[in-house]
Design an enzyme around this catalytic site. Sequence first.
Site: not given
Ligand code: FE
Ligand code: ZN
Length: 258
Positions: A55, A57, A59-60, A113, A130, A168
């Site tokens: 996805h 985001h 942090d990915h 998400h 996530d 995570h």
């Molecule tokens: Fe994340």
């Molecule tokens: Zn995420």
Amino acid sequence: MEEVLHACAFEDNYIWLIRGTSPSHVAIVDPGDAAPVLAALEKRRLTPVAILCTHHHGDHVGGVGDILKVYSIPVYGPARERIPTLTHRLADGDRFSLPELGLDFEVLDVPGHTAGHIAFYGSGKLFCGDTMFSAGCGRLFEGTAEQMHTSLSRFAALPEDTRMYCGHEYTEANLRFALAVEPGNPDILAYRDQARAIRQQDLPTLPSTIGRERRVNPFLRAGLPGVRQAAEKQAGRALVSEVEVFAAVRRWKDGFRG
Ligand code: FE
Ligand code: ZN
């Protein structure tokens, strides 16, 4: 041979490095940061053959650009999200092969998400970003409770020995919440002790398995009478459908400070 290696990023992100039949080639899943990935590749003398993104985001996907500056490799990800570096835009039911790894993956659309979130399933492994965590699930940033419930139900229907790799390390906190929902669940109590011991050694609690998640993850257990009763008590009203129970448990978790 260990098949899936990992690099850690930020506070609690895992970047998975999938090895297949070749000991020296990997696919990189959700590289939110390039530096730990490049360091792991160098240290272990691994050659990446592809990047897989679940996805959009940061942090990915935040490290994708810098990895591409070093390695010219394809980037697989969700067709329905805006990730400019994608070379292969995937949607539900799509399949692709990574021949250098001898691996095939199937794509599942798992909104909740984020609106276009996908998961990668193949060779008995699930990379779910996530959408699901061990003993938990992602927050509903872009999707509805109904969508997320459907997405998690698809995971729950996979074979119970499927190994689950999520984005995570949230397992211990999630288990504190799971115990608030089901205080007497022996599987949650046992897993809590096991997870604590693993984390004390600074190791990942992952992968989990689908079978275990069915036993401990409150978000896969909205159909059980005990979970419904706990959710109704929390919501202060009767909850008619399983989706309503799921939504109430998700709201409960949003405000939970365990
Ligand atoms: Fe994340
Ligand atoms: Zn995420």
